[in-house]
Design a protein around this motif. Structure first.
Motif, PDB file in Angstrom:
ATOM      1  N   GLY A 132       0.816  -1.208   0.000  1.00  0.00           N
ATOM      2  CA  GLY A 132       0.000   0.000   0.000  1.00  0.00           C
ATOM      3  C   GLY A 132       0.849   1.255   0.000  1.00  0.00           C
ATOM      4  N   TYR A 133       0.209   2.368  -0.327  1.00  0.00           N
ATOM      5  CA  TYR A 133       0.882   3.669  -0.420  1.00  0.00           C
ATOM      6  C   TYR A 133       0.174   4.673   0.473  1.00  0.00           C
ATOM      7  N   ARG A 134       0.951   5.333   1.310  1.00  0.00           N
ATOM      8  CA  ARG A 134       0.395   6.328   2.242  1.00  0.00           C
ATOM      9  C   ARG A 134      -0.858   5.784   2.922  1.00  0.00           C
ATOM     10  N   MET A 135      -0.681   4.627   3.524  1.00  0.00           N
ATOM     11  CA  MET A 135      -1.806   3.936   4.160  1.00  0.00           C
ATOM     12  C   MET A 135      -2.271   4.706   5.397  1.00  0.00           C
ATOM     13  N   PRO A 136      -3.594   4.824   5.576  1.00  0.00           N
ATOM     14  CA  PRO A 136      -4.097   5.506   6.778  1.00  0.00           C
ATOM     15  C   PRO A 136      -3.740   4.685   8.011  1.00  0.00           C
ATOM     16  N   LYS A 137      -3.460   5.391   9.095  1.00  0.00           N
ATOM     17  CA  LYS A 137      -3.126   4.705  10.340  1.00  0.00           C
ATOM     18  C   LYS A 137      -4.376   4.056  10.898  1.00  0.00           C
ATOM     19  N   LYS A 138      -4.190   2.839  11.399  1.00  0.00           N
ATOM     20  CA  LYS A 138      -5.312   2.117  11.998  1.00  0.00           C
ATOM     21  C   LYS A 138      -5.624   2.743  13.346  1.00  0.00           C
ATOM     22  N   GLN A 139      -6.890   2.965  13.592  1.00  0.00           N
ATOM     23  CA  GLN A 139      -7.302   3.526  14.863  1.00  0.00           C
ATOM     24  C   GLN A 139      -7.530   2.396  15.857  1.00  0.00           C
ATOM     25  N   LYS A 140      -7.078   2.635  17.071  1.00  0.00           N
ATOM     26  CA  LYS A 140      -7.250   1.627  18.116  1.00  0.00           C
ATOM     27  C   LYS A 140      -8.701   1.579  18.540  1.00  0.00           C
ATOM     28  N   ALA A 141      -9.183   0.378  18.745  1.00  0.00           N
ATOM     29  CA  ALA A 141     -10.565   0.196  19.171  1.00  0.00           C
ATOM     30  C   ALA A 141     -10.674   0.577  20.640  1.00  0.00           C
ATOM     31  N   THR A 142     -11.687   1.348  20.950  1.00  0.00           N
ATOM     32  CA  THR A 142     -11.918   1.729  22.357  1.00  0.00           C
ATOM     33  C   THR A 142     -12.920   0.779  22.966  1.00  0.00           C
ATOM     34  N   SER A 143     -12.692   0.449  24.246  1.00  0.00           N
ATOM     35  CA  SER A 143     -13.608  -0.473  24.876  1.00  0.00           C
ATOM     36  C   SER A 143     -14.576   0.220  25.790  1.00  0.00           C
TER      37      SER A 143
END
Length: 142
Positions: free
Chosen positions: A131-142
């Motif tokens: 991938g190119y300039r992939m968006p950062k994965k957001q951490k799931a909030t509990s």
């Protein structure tokens, strides 16, 4: 000169020493309209920038990818590159060339996801997908 259609429906002209692809690809009952053949030097993307919008995928050689991705590849887009070790540096082992090319990709905002060798069919050839300039994965909030 002979004309024929490939298994994917791409029309080709066969001559004694070269094949030229023409027109758009045909696959199944319809025509693929989002494949655009461009006859231009890929080392100079500014010459054809006005003809092509942003794309989802670039399939290219490694050195051409870096030149074209900033002009054409969407953020979060993907790439498939071929690395021919002997064409890059025939004095080094193929594995060292592959590793150096993957490091160059990482330095250029590319995120390699998979690397596949073409052995035993082609020696010293690898494909890299990512991938190119992939968006950062957001951490799931509990």
């Amino acid at each position: 000169m002979r004309r024929r259609q490939t298994s994917l429906g791409v029309e080709e002209e066969e001559t004694t020493d070269t094949r030229t692809r023409h027109g758009c690809c045909r696959h199944g009952p319809g025509t693929i309209t989002n494949v655009i053949p461009i006859i231009e030097d890929a080392r100079h993307p500014t010459r054809y920038r006005m003809l092509v919008g942003m794309v989802d995928v670039i399939f290219s050689e490694a050195r051409i990818l870096a030149l074209n991705a900033s002009y054409f590849l969407k953020h979060g887009g993907h790439f498939v590159i071929s690395i021919k070790a002997n064409c890059i540096d025939s004095t080094l082992p193929a594995e060292a060339v592959f590793a150096a090319e993957v490091e160059k990709l990482k330095a250029g905002q590319f995120k390699p996801a998979e690397q596949v060798t073409l052995k035993p069919y082609e020696c010293n050839h690898d494909y890299v997908v990512g991938g190119y300039r992939m968006p950062k994965k957001q951490k799931a909030t509990s």
